[in-house]
Design a protein around this motif. Structure first.
Motif, PDB file in Angstrom:
ATOM      1  N   ARG A 248       0.825  -1.217   0.000  1.00 22.55           N
ATOM      2  CA  ARG A 248       0.000   0.000   0.000  1.00 22.55           C
ATOM      3  C   ARG A 248       0.854   1.259   0.000  1.00 22.55           C
TER       4      ARG A 248
ATOM      5  N   HIS B  11      -4.216 -10.922  -7.075  1.00 18.93           N
ATOM      6  CA  HIS B  11      -5.239  -9.872  -7.033  1.00 18.93           C
ATOM      7  C   HIS B  11      -4.576  -8.496  -6.893  1.00 18.93           C
TER       8      HIS B  11
ATOM      9  N   VAL C  68     -17.885  -5.414  -5.845  1.00 17.62           N
ATOM     10  CA  VAL C  68     -17.249  -4.162  -5.424  1.00 17.62           C
ATOM     11  C   VAL C  68     -18.199  -3.010  -5.710  1.00 17.62           C
ATOM     12  N   GLY C  69     -18.415  -2.177  -4.701  1.00 17.35           N
ATOM     13  CA  GLY C  69     -19.300  -1.024  -4.870  1.00 17.35           C
ATOM     14  C   GLY C  69     -20.752  -1.385  -4.613  1.00 17.35           C
TER      15      GLY C  69
ATOM     16  N   THR D  70     -19.984  -7.616   4.204  1.00 16.49           N
ATOM     17  CA  THR D  70     -19.646  -6.384   3.491  1.00 16.49           C
ATOM     18  C   THR D  70     -18.568  -5.628   4.251  1.00 16.49           C
ATOM     19  N   ALA D  71     -17.431  -5.436   3.579  1.00 13.69           N
ATOM     20  CA  ALA D  71     -16.361  -4.603   4.138  1.00 13.69           C
ATOM     21  C   ALA D  71     -16.725  -3.160   3.813  1.00 13.69           C
ATOM     22  N   PHE D  72     -16.852  -2.345   4.852  1.00 17.63           N
ATOM     23  CA  PHE D  72     -17.285  -0.972   4.604  1.00 17.63           C
ATOM     24  C   PHE D  72     -16.429  -0.009   5.409  1.00 17.63           C
TER      25      PHE D  72
ATOM     26  N   GLY E 281     -18.603  -8.043 -11.523  1.00 18.13           N
ATOM     27  CA  GLY E 281     -17.844  -7.836 -10.284  1.00 18.13           C
ATOM     28  C   GLY E 281     -18.082  -6.481  -9.643  1.00 18.13           C
ATOM     29  N   ALA E 282     -18.492  -5.518 -10.445  1.00 24.77           N
ATOM     30  CA  ALA E 282     -18.731  -4.155  -9.939  1.00 24.77           C
ATOM     31  C   ALA E 282     -20.081  -3.696 -10.469  1.00 24.77           C
TER      32      ALA E 282
ATOM     33  N   SER F  70     -10.186  -8.263   6.521  1.00 22.09           N
ATOM     34  CA  SER F  70     -10.823  -7.874   5.261  1.00 22.09           C
ATOM     35  C   SER F  70      -9.784  -7.617   4.168  1.00 22.09           C
ATOM     36  N   ARG F  71      -8.773  -6.848   4.500  1.00 18.87           N
ATOM     37  CA  ARG F  71      -7.769  -6.506   3.477  1.00 18.87           C
ATOM     38  C   ARG F  71      -6.816  -7.652   3.191  1.00 18.87           C
ATOM     39  N   GLU F  72      -6.326  -8.262   4.269  1.00 16.77           N
ATOM     40  CA  GLU F  72      -5.259  -9.240   4.084  1.00 16.77           C
ATOM     41  C   GLU F  72      -5.761 -10.623   3.710  1.00 16.77           C
ATOM     42  N   VAL F  73      -6.931 -10.988   4.212  1.00 14.10           N
ATOM     43  CA  VAL F  73      -7.433 -12.341   3.944  1.00 14.10           C
ATOM     44  C   VAL F  73      -8.462 -12.322   2.810  1.00 14.10           C
ATOM     45  N   LEU F  74      -9.421 -11.420   2.907  1.00 10.07           N
ATOM     46  CA  LEU F  74     -10.446 -11.375   1.859  1.00 10.07           C
ATOM     47  C   LEU F  74      -9.936 -10.644   0.613  1.00 10.07           C
ATOM     48  N   GLY F  75      -8.944  -9.791   0.775  1.00  8.95           N
ATOM     49  CA  GLY F  75      -8.364  -9.098  -0.387  1.00  8.95           C
ATOM     50  C   GLY F  75      -9.095  -7.831  -0.785  1.00  8.95           C
ATOM     51  N   THR F  76      -9.731  -7.187   0.183  1.00  3.65           N
ATOM     52  CA  THR F  76     -10.480  -5.959  -0.122  1.00  3.65           C
ATOM     53  C   THR F  76      -9.542  -4.842  -0.588  1.00  3.65           C
ATOM     54  N   MET F  77      -9.838  -4.276  -1.755  1.00  8.55           N
ATOM     55  CA  MET F  77      -9.065  -3.145  -2.270  1.00  8.55           C
ATOM     56  C   MET F  77      -9.858  -1.854  -2.158  1.00  8.55           C
ATOM     57  N   TYR F  78     -11.163  -1.955  -2.262  1.00  9.44           N
ATOM     58  CA  TYR F  78     -12.045  -0.786  -2.175  1.00  9.44           C
ATOM     59  C   TYR F  78     -13.187  -1.116  -1.219  1.00  9.44           C
ATOM     60  N   THR F  79     -13.745  -0.065  -0.593  1.00  8.32           N
ATOM     61  CA  THR F  79     -14.971  -0.279   0.189  1.00  8.32           C
ATOM     62  C   THR F  79     -16.096   0.524  -0.457  1.00  8.32           C
ATOM     63  N   PRO F  80     -17.331   0.009  -0.444  1.00  4.84           N
ATOM     64  CA  PRO F  80     -17.703  -1.302   0.089  1.00  4.84           C
ATOM     65  C   PRO F  80     -17.386  -2.429  -0.893  1.00  4.84           C
ATOM     66  N   THR F  81     -16.985  -3.555  -0.318  1.00  5.71           N
ATOM     67  CA  THR F  81     -16.877  -4.789  -1.103  1.00  5.71           C
ATOM     68  C   THR F  81     -17.649  -5.863  -0.348  1.00  5.71           C
TER      69      THR F  81
END
Lengths: 307, 91
Positions: A141, A175, B74-75, A302-304, A237-238, B48-59
């Motif tokens: 990052r 990814h 995503v979104g 949901t990651a938010f 996906g989006a 969320s970031r390291e295991v699920l691989g989230t790059m943007y929120t909301p995912t």
């Protein structure tokens, strides 16, 4: 005053990029909730000196917990904004970077410093980026954000290119690698290297967002059926992109008598991903959850971001 | 999202939110203001970031009964709840 504001902005940004942390997973039990409550109590102390004292006690007592970064941010803000000690805040900041052993947290601290310099003096931000690159830092990052922001600085193409090359090299996760490739291609295209950009994007084609520029290029080349395949993958996906790129209209132009767009998107949405590993969490109300506890049920997570 | 939660029993799933920012009072405030009752997991170690691989929120991740990731969205979109319902019916 400007420096104070900028440092505060950097501190706020630090909160915005609260880090990914490597290492032990530890026990994510009620202690996380307790620590956040303790931290928020410290934040509310009105007297700046007493607040600093509380925050420093917090970091000393929780020097291995990821939430220490939140306290660092509060300390920086208190020193720079409330006490007006910008130099002291910067010195504190450098001390943190020097002693921090967790590469992910160090990466976020370095980025916050970069962000501060970027606003205050772009040449210093470039110098810091070069220093970071030469030091062999591999935090995804940190490198990603530096590359992203330096893309907008004229005359820095060489360092941006070098950061992207490093990013793609060091990303073991496909990814992430494809995310970096997608942004790199955007940079290459803006820099007039369309052919190389197209090559990089093709390598990232399994990544949802790479298919926006790939589809656009194909559409412009009048390869409309191929473009639609990419756009359908993107919309799968989006979901918001379906409306944004007017996919339904584009589809009806190419396939005027078809009504199978919905099913094509639906099929592509389903993947066979990995099993997610077990982990324990506490929620904001103090209830405990574990991933394994939900086995046997379908789960939607949901990651938010509260911001 | 709260509308989606109301369909948990009908569609046979559990809905969770995950927050890695650690802004407890702000999150609680937003949830209370909007009447959201969905559990918000505190993600101190960046699952969320390291295991699920989230790059943007909301995912949003749809996980099947065996714990496999079967969909990543995503979104957001106007028809989001319908999309999730469709995915759940397919897995």
């Amino acid at each position: 005053m400007r420096n104070i504001i900028l440092l505060a902005a950097a501190a706020v940004f630090l909160a915005g990029i609260f880090p990914s942390c490597s290492g032990e997973t530890g026990t994510a039990g009620t202690s996380d909730l307790y620590l956040l409550e303790e931290l928020e109590t410290a934040r509310l102390v009105e007297n700046a000196d007493k607040r600093l004292e509380r925050l420093e006690i917090f970091t000393a007592n929780n020097s291995a917990h990821p939430y220490r970064l939140l306290a660092y941010e509060d300390i920086l803000e208190t020193m720079a904004v409330d006490k007006g000690d910008v130099e002291g805040a910067l010195a504190y900041f450098d001390g943190l970077i020097k002693k921090e052993e967790d590469p992910a947290i160090r990466g976020k601290l370095l980025f916050a410093k970069f962000e501060f310099f970027r606003e205050a003096d772009s040449l210093r931000s470039v110098a810091l980026a070069k220093e970071v690159l030469e030091s062999g830092e591999k935090d995804f990052r940190l490198l990603m954000y530096m590359a992203y922001y330096l893309m907008g600085v004229e005359g820095q193409e060489e360092i941006v290119d070098a950061i992207f090359v490093r990013l793609i090299e060091v990303s073991e996760d496909e990814h992430r690698k494809n995310h970096a490739r997608t942004i790199y291609a955007e940079f290459l295209e803006a820099d007039g290297c369309e052919e190389k950009a197209a090559e990089v994007l093709e390598l990232a084609s399994s990544y949802t967002f790479a298919n926006a520029p790939i589809g656009r290029r194909l559409w412009e080349e009048d390869r409309r059926e191929e473009a639609l395949e990419r756009y359908i993958f993107l919309a799968a996906g989006a979901p918001g992109y379906r409306k944004y790129i007017k996919l339904d209209s584009l589809y009806s132009v190419v396939y005027p008598s078809s009504n199978d767009l919905e099913s094509k998107i639906g099929v592509l949405r389903i993947v066979y991903g990995p099993q997610i590993p077990d982990r324990e969490f506490v929620d904001i109300r103090g209830m405990r959850h574990s991933i394994s506890g939900y086995r046997g049920s379908k789960v939607v997570i949901t990651a938010f971001s509260p911001t | 999202m709260e509308e989606l939660k109301k369909k948990e029993d009908t569609l046979g799933f559990k809905l969770l939110l995950i927050d890695g920012k650690g802004m407890l009072e702000k999150t609680r405030g937003i949830m209370d203001d909007k009447g959201v009752t969905i559990p918000v997991l505190l993600d101190s170690r960046q699952y969320s970031r390291e295991v699920l691989g989230t790059m943007y929120t909301p995912t949003t991740y749809v996980i099947d009964a065996e714990g496999l990731i079967r969909c990543r969205l995503v979104g957001h979109s106007e028809d989001f709840n319908g999309i999730v319902a469709d995915v759940l019916s397919r897995i």
